[in-house]
Design an enzyme around this catalytic site. Structure first.
Site, PDB file in Angstrom:
ATOM      1  N   THR A  15       5.442  -3.438  -6.887  1.00 48.03           N
ATOM      2  CA  THR A  15       5.729  -2.074  -6.418  1.00 48.03           C
ATOM      3  C   THR A  15       5.326  -1.985  -4.945  1.00 48.03           C
ATOM      4  O   THR A  15       4.314  -2.561  -4.530  1.00 48.03           O
ATOM      5  CB  THR A  15       4.996  -1.003  -7.253  1.00 48.03           C
ATOM      6  N   SER A  19       7.906  -3.536   1.946  1.00 47.86           N
ATOM      7  CA  SER A  19       7.180  -3.352   3.212  1.00 47.86           C
ATOM      8  C   SER A  19       5.817  -4.033   3.128  1.00 47.86           C
ATOM      9  O   SER A  19       5.267  -4.215   2.026  1.00 47.86           O
ATOM     10  CB  SER A  19       6.998  -1.843   3.459  1.00 47.86           C
ATOM     11  N   GLY A  20       5.289  -4.404   4.282  1.00 47.25           N
ATOM     12  CA  GLY A  20       3.882  -4.790   4.414  1.00 47.25           C
ATOM     13  C   GLY A  20       3.399  -5.860   3.429  1.00 47.25           C
ATOM     14  O   GLY A  20       4.021  -6.911   3.266  1.00 47.25           O
ATOM     15  N   ILE A  21       2.278  -5.558   2.812  1.00 43.80           N
ATOM     16  CA  ILE A  21       1.606  -6.507   1.906  1.00 43.80           C
ATOM     17  C   ILE A  21       2.513  -6.864   0.722  1.00 43.80           C
ATOM     18  O   ILE A  21       2.599  -8.030   0.315  1.00 43.80           O
ATOM     19  CB  ILE A  21       0.277  -5.878   1.413  1.00 43.80           C
ATOM     20  N   GLY A  22       3.196  -5.870   0.163  1.00 45.57           N
ATOM     21  CA  GLY A  22       4.069  -6.121  -0.990  1.00 45.57           C
ATOM     22  C   GLY A  22       5.220  -7.040  -0.642  1.00 45.57           C
ATOM     23  O   GLY A  22       5.546  -7.965  -1.401  1.00 45.57           O
ATOM     24  N   TYR A 151      -8.367   9.302   0.059  1.00 44.11           N
ATOM     25  CA  TYR A 151      -7.820   7.947  -0.020  1.00 44.11           C
ATOM     26  C   TYR A 151      -8.849   6.991  -0.630  1.00 44.11           C
ATOM     27  O   TYR A 151      -8.540   6.234  -1.550  1.00 44.11           O
ATOM     28  CB  TYR A 151      -7.403   7.469   1.373  1.00 44.11           C
TER      29      TYR A 151
HETATM   30  P1  NAD Z   1       3.214  -0.140   3.706  1.00 47.05           P
HETATM   31  O1  NAD Z   1       3.333   1.292   4.100  1.00 47.05           O
HETATM   32  O2  NAD Z   1       3.840  -1.182   4.563  1.00 47.05           O
HETATM   33  O3  NAD Z   1       3.736  -0.345   2.223  1.00 47.05           O
HETATM   34  C1  NAD Z   1       3.521   0.605   1.214  1.00 47.05           C
HETATM   35  C2  NAD Z   1       4.573   0.400   0.161  1.00 47.05           C
HETATM   36  O4  NAD Z   1       4.334   1.331  -0.910  1.00 47.05           O
HETATM   37  C3  NAD Z   1       5.986   0.670   0.686  1.00 47.05           C
HETATM   38  O5  NAD Z   1       6.835  -0.312   0.166  1.00 47.05           O
HETATM   39  C4  NAD Z   1       6.331   2.023   0.085  1.00 47.05           C
HETATM   40  O6  NAD Z   1       7.709   2.164  -0.190  1.00 47.05           O
HETATM   41  C5  NAD Z   1       5.542   1.971  -1.214  1.00 47.05           C
HETATM   42  N1  NAD Z   1       5.285   3.311  -1.725  1.00 47.05           N
HETATM   43  C6  NAD Z   1       4.500   4.285  -1.202  1.00 47.05           C
HETATM   44  N2  NAD Z   1       4.552   5.388  -1.951  1.00 47.05           N
HETATM   45  C7  NAD Z   1       5.389   5.103  -2.989  1.00 47.05           C
HETATM   46  C8  NAD Z   1       5.865   5.832  -4.088  1.00 47.05           C
HETATM   47  N3  NAD Z   1       5.493   7.105  -4.313  1.00 47.05           N
HETATM   48  N4  NAD Z   1       6.720   5.226  -4.941  1.00 47.05           N
HETATM   49  C9  NAD Z   1       7.107   3.943  -4.733  1.00 47.05           C
HETATM   50  N5  NAD Z   1       6.688   3.205  -3.697  1.00 47.05           N
HETATM   51  C10 NAD Z   1       5.849   3.777  -2.840  1.00 47.05           C
HETATM   52  O7  NAD Z   1       1.656  -0.399   3.588  1.00 47.05           O
HETATM   53  P2  NAD Z   1       0.761  -1.658   3.139  1.00 47.05           P
HETATM   54  O8  NAD Z   1      -0.320  -1.717   4.137  1.00 47.05           O
HETATM   55  O9  NAD Z   1       1.567  -2.850   2.848  1.00 47.05           O
HETATM   56  O10 NAD Z   1       0.113  -1.055   1.797  1.00 47.05           O
HETATM   57  C11 NAD Z   1       0.210  -1.680   0.538  1.00 47.05           C
HETATM   58  C12 NAD Z   1      -1.014  -1.299  -0.261  1.00 47.05           C
HETATM   59  O11 NAD Z   1      -2.170  -1.840   0.376  1.00 47.05           O
HETATM   60  C13 NAD Z   1      -1.264   0.198  -0.382  1.00 47.05           C
HETATM   61  O12 NAD Z   1      -1.683   0.490  -1.701  1.00 47.05           O
HETATM   62  C14 NAD Z   1      -2.390   0.451   0.600  1.00 47.05           C
HETATM   63  O13 NAD Z   1      -3.168   1.574   0.257  1.00 47.05           O
HETATM   64  C15 NAD Z   1      -3.164  -0.845   0.468  1.00 47.05           C
HETATM   65  N6  NAD Z   1      -4.068  -1.159   1.570  1.00 47.05           N
HETATM   66  C16 NAD Z   1      -3.561  -1.360   2.817  1.00 47.05           C
HETATM   67  C17 NAD Z   1      -4.446  -1.657   3.865  1.00 47.05           C
HETATM   68  C18 NAD Z   1      -3.953  -1.883   5.268  1.00 47.05           C
HETATM   69  O14 NAD Z   1      -4.784  -1.907   6.181  1.00 47.05           O
HETATM   70  N7  NAD Z   1      -2.652  -2.086   5.500  1.00 47.05           N
HETATM   71  C19 NAD Z   1      -5.816  -1.744   3.611  1.00 47.05           C
HETATM   72  C20 NAD Z   1      -6.288  -1.540   2.315  1.00 47.05           C
HETATM   73  C21 NAD Z   1      -5.390  -1.247   1.301  1.00 47.05           C
END
Ligand code: NAD
Length: 250
Positions: A15, A19-22, A151
């Protein structure tokens, strides 16, 4: 061809995989042989990723239970039973305590806790036994940053759910663990809506507090997810890997 093929013929569901980590994790899983399904909110990037990498990509709002049902129906009919679920979708908003409205509270909690809870619950009938689930928490489940109360609370809940789900799913032989990233370069910071110079100041300030003096890369986090998602971590459940450059530890 990947260096390793730990996921050959496995089905992986991510899920927030557009984008990003996923997305990085989805790419690495595919390189190691997995059949990959992703979901996310943005149809444009979902379609781009589907075209570029051949993933099954479905538009889903994880806070909407009907969307989750539909997603798993599509995964089951296209790819079959799931070997790895990476419940990673989440949103980040930094809001001072006194400015936190009910609407913002609901948005963050509905996405990061309710969305993740039902993403996992509804996956179970579709999982293989010996499957793995990895949840994305955050280093902010370990420490406080001003302006991040809701958060951080959601990510502490995710950490707790990794333990509880692990207990609930022992009899099904499904392992559940969490990965807790520190600050990691992804589009999540761009979504804060800050002007570029302010964003750079925030990033510099954050970086100065990270013992290893850099942000994490999506690859740093994906490496931990791939470890937790296969038999390399066969003796781990209910646990957490913190990938944070030492931020929460030192
Ligand atoms: P990102 O914004 O690049 O990716 C977030 C992803 O979640 C996107 O694909 C978006 O479409 C999806 N998403 C958000 N809300 C949604 C919803 N309601 N339904 C379906 N999909 C949804 O950010 P990221 O940094 O890759 O974040 C991924 C995870 O890592 C998140 O849970 C975030 O909280 C966590 N995280 C990120 C960091 C950081 O510094 N980037 C640090 C700690 C934790």
């Amino acid at each position: 061809m990947g260096e390793f093929m730990r996921y050959k013929n496995k089905v992986a569901v991510i899920t927030g995989g557009n984008s990003g980590i996923g997305l990085e994790t989805a790419k690495k899983l595919s390189t190691e042989g997995a059949k990959v399904a992703i979901c996310g909110r943005d149809l444009k990037t979902l379609n781009q990723v589907a075209d570029q990498y051949g993933f099954l990509a479905i538009k889903v709002d994880v806070s909407n239970l009907l969307d989750i049902d539909n997603f798993y129906r599509e995964v089951a009919s296209s790819l079959g039973k799931i070997d790895l679920l990476f419940a990673n979708a989440g949103i980040y908003k930094s809001i001072p305590l006194l400015e936190t409205t009910e609407a913002l509270y609901d948005e963050i909690v509905d996405t990061n806790i309710k969305g993740l809870f039902f993403t996992v619950q509804k996956s179970i009938p579709h999982m293989n036994s010996d499957a793995a689930i990895v949840l994305t928490s955050s280093v902010l489940n370990h420490k406080a940053w001003a302006g991040n109360s809701i958060y951080s609370a959601t990510k502490a809940a995710v950490r707790s759910l990794a333990r509880s789900f692990a207990a609930d799913l022992l009899d099904k032989k499904i392992r559940v663990n969490a990965v807790s990233p520190g600050p990691t370069f992804t589009p999540i910071f761009g979504r804060l809506g800050l002007p570029d110079d302010e964003l750079k100041n925030v990033a510099d300030h954050i970086m100065s507090g990270i013992p290893l003096k850099r942000f994490g890369t999506t690859e740093d986090i994906a490496n931990a997810v791939l470890f937790l998602g296969c038999s390399d971590s066969a003796f781990m459940t209910g646990a957490e890997i913190v990938v944070d450059g030492g931020l929460g530890q030192i």
